[in-house]
Design a protein around this motif. Sequence first.
Motif, PDB file in Angstrom:
ATOM      1  N   SER A 277      -4.931   1.801  28.692  1.00 29.02           N
ATOM      2  CA  SER A 277      -4.844   3.240  28.465  1.00 29.02           C
ATOM      3  C   SER A 277      -4.128   3.888  29.636  1.00 29.02           C
ATOM      4  O   SER A 277      -4.009   3.304  30.713  1.00 29.02           O
ATOM      5  N   VAL A 278      -3.653   5.088  29.396  1.00 25.89           N
ATOM      6  CA  VAL A 278      -2.970   5.837  30.438  1.00 25.89           C
ATOM      7  C   VAL A 278      -3.391   7.297  30.332  1.00 25.89           C
ATOM      8  O   VAL A 278      -3.634   7.810  29.244  1.00 25.89           O
ATOM      9  N   GLU A 279      -3.553   7.922  31.490  1.00 28.06           N
ATOM     10  CA  GLU A 279      -3.896   9.338  31.545  1.00 28.06           C
ATOM     11  C   GLU A 279      -2.747  10.054  32.246  1.00 28.06           C
ATOM     12  O   GLU A 279      -2.367   9.692  33.363  1.00 28.06           O
ATOM     13  N   ILE A 280      -2.196  11.035  31.562  1.00 24.35           N
ATOM     14  CA  ILE A 280      -1.049  11.755  32.118  1.00 24.35           C
ATOM     15  C   ILE A 280      -1.297  13.253  32.049  1.00 24.35           C
ATOM     16  O   ILE A 280      -2.144  13.710  31.292  1.00 24.35           O
ATOM     17  N   GLN A 281      -0.544  13.976  32.847  1.00 20.59           N
ATOM     18  CA  GLN A 281      -0.553  15.424  32.736  1.00 20.59           C
ATOM     19  C   GLN A 281       0.751  15.829  32.082  1.00 20.59           C
ATOM     20  O   GLN A 281       1.834  15.394  32.489  1.00 20.59           O
TER      21      GLN A 281
ATOM     22  N   THR B  35       3.764  12.502  17.215  1.00 16.82           N
ATOM     23  CA  THR B  35       4.513  11.768  16.189  1.00 16.82           C
ATOM     24  C   THR B  35       4.632  10.276  16.459  1.00 16.82           C
ATOM     25  O   THR B  35       4.727   9.482  15.528  1.00 16.82           O
ATOM     26  N   ARG B  36       4.632   9.869  17.713  1.00 17.19           N
ATOM     27  CA  ARG B  36       4.859   8.470  18.047  1.00 17.19           C
ATOM     28  C   ARG B  36       3.606   7.722  18.478  1.00 17.19           C
ATOM     29  O   ARG B  36       3.611   6.501  18.573  1.00 17.19           O
ATOM     30  N   PHE B  37       2.533   8.444  18.763  1.00 17.77           N
ATOM     31  CA  PHE B  37       1.301   7.816  19.247  1.00 17.77           C
ATOM     32  C   PHE B  37       0.131   8.235  18.350  1.00 17.77           C
ATOM     33  O   PHE B  37      -0.814   8.870  18.793  1.00 17.77           O
ATOM     34  N   THR B  38       0.202   7.840  17.098  1.00 15.88           N
ATOM     35  CA  THR B  38      -0.825   8.193  16.119  1.00 15.88           C
ATOM     36  C   THR B  38      -1.785   7.021  15.919  1.00 15.88           C
ATOM     37  O   THR B  38      -1.475   5.887  16.293  1.00 15.88           O
ATOM     38  N   LEU B  39      -2.910   7.296  15.307  1.00 14.23           N
ATOM     39  CA  LEU B  39      -3.891   6.248  15.022  1.00 14.23           C
ATOM     40  C   LEU B  39      -3.298   5.216  14.070  1.00 14.23           C
ATOM     41  O   LEU B  39      -3.529   4.019  14.224  1.00 14.23           O
ATOM     42  N   GLU B  40      -2.492   5.677  13.108  1.00 14.51           N
ATOM     43  CA  GLU B  40      -1.861   4.744  12.178  1.00 14.51           C
ATOM     44  C   GLU B  40      -0.925   3.773  12.887  1.00 14.51           C
ATOM     45  O   GLU B  40      -0.708   2.658  12.438  1.00 14.51           O
ATOM     46  N   LYS B  41      -0.381   4.208  14.007  1.00 14.97           N
ATOM     47  CA  LYS B  41       0.526   3.350  14.768  1.00 14.97           C
ATOM     48  C   LYS B  41      -0.193   2.578  15.863  1.00 14.97           C
ATOM     49  O   LYS B  41       0.425   1.890  16.662  1.00 14.97           O
ATOM     50  N   GLY B  42      -1.518   2.708  15.903  1.00 10.20           N
ATOM     51  CA  GLY B  42      -2.306   1.899  16.822  1.00 10.20           C
ATOM     52  C   GLY B  42      -2.641   2.555  18.154  1.00 10.20           C
ATOM     53  O   GLY B  42      -2.908   1.858  19.129  1.00 10.20           O
ATOM     54  N   TYR B  43      -2.676   3.886  18.179  1.00  3.86           N
ATOM     55  CA  TYR B  43      -2.982   4.589  19.423  1.00  3.86           C
ATOM     56  C   TYR B  43      -4.069   5.628  19.182  1.00  3.86           C
ATOM     57  O   TYR B  43      -4.111   6.283  18.141  1.00  3.86           O
TER      58      TYR B  43
ATOM     59  N   TYR C 294      -5.413  16.966  30.736  1.00  5.92           N
ATOM     60  CA  TYR C 294      -4.751  15.662  30.706  1.00  5.92           C
ATOM     61  C   TYR C 294      -4.551  15.224  29.267  1.00  5.92           C
ATOM     62  O   TYR C 294      -5.128  15.798  28.332  1.00  5.92           O
ATOM     63  N   ILE C 295      -3.778  14.199  29.108  1.00  2.00           N
ATOM     64  CA  ILE C 295      -3.650  13.502  27.830  1.00  2.00           C
ATOM     65  C   ILE C 295      -3.937  12.044  28.126  1.00  2.00           C
ATOM     66  O   ILE C 295      -3.330  11.459  29.016  1.00  2.00           O
ATOM     67  N   ARG C 296      -4.876  11.471  27.387  1.00  2.18           N
ATOM     68  CA  ARG C 296      -5.197  10.060  27.542  1.00  2.18           C
ATOM     69  C   ARG C 296      -4.734   9.347  26.277  1.00  2.18           C
ATOM     70  O   ARG C 296      -5.109   9.718  25.172  1.00  2.18           O
ATOM     71  N   ILE C 297      -3.921   8.318  26.467  1.00  2.00           N
ATOM     72  CA  ILE C 297      -3.430   7.516  25.345  1.00  2.00           C
ATOM     73  C   ILE C 297      -3.991   6.118  25.519  1.00  2.00           C
ATOM     74  O   ILE C 297      -3.853   5.525  26.585  1.00  2.00           O
ATOM     75  N   GLN C 298      -4.607   5.616  24.462  1.00  4.61           N
ATOM     76  CA  GLN C 298      -5.187   4.283  24.521  1.00  4.61           C
ATOM     77  C   GLN C 298      -4.666   3.456  23.360  1.00  4.61           C
ATOM     78  O   GLN C 298      -4.610   3.919  22.227  1.00  4.61           O
ATOM     79  N   ARG C 299      -4.266   2.261  23.665  1.00  2.00           N
ATOM     80  CA  ARG C 299      -3.785   1.331  22.645  1.00  2.00           C
ATOM     81  C   ARG C 299      -4.982   0.731  21.937  1.00  2.00           C
ATOM     82  O   ARG C 299      -5.934   0.264  22.571  1.00  2.00           O
TER      83      ARG C 299
END
Length: 153
Positions: free
Chosen positions: A23-27, A48-56, A67-72
Amino acid sequence: MRNITDLIEQYLKQILQSSSEGSVEIQRSDLADKFSCVPSQINYVISTRFTLEKGYYVESKRGGGGYIRIQRVDLPSLDAIQNHIQQTVGKEIDQLTAEGLIYQLEEARFVTKREAHLLKTAVSRDALTLTLPLRDQIRAKLLKAMLIALLAK
């Protein structure tokens, strides 16, 4: 030359790949400064590119310390994949969800880029020129059959 959304997406994917936690946490503002764009451009890429359907999985907190946290979200095993396909596809599936599932399987290397392209083409509304809900029902049956054949290889 690639556009700014592709560059931001690739940058975030590289950070995710090198992260030990997956995962990554960004501002948003820091990323916008890095790419010399407005924060809404970052929102667009993430939505659009980091959706649950796309595995995020994306978590967002707004405000000064936001912040925004993105987790694979990884697909662990073939059995889990088959269960995931059954749950995602069901008796009918729309084109966007089908493409998201195919993208997720390609990213996890369960299908090749070529296989993913063929799957997307076969389940597109251009190939399935039927009215709804029949189109989504046929798409679901085709997608399940093709994925079962591909994943059994």
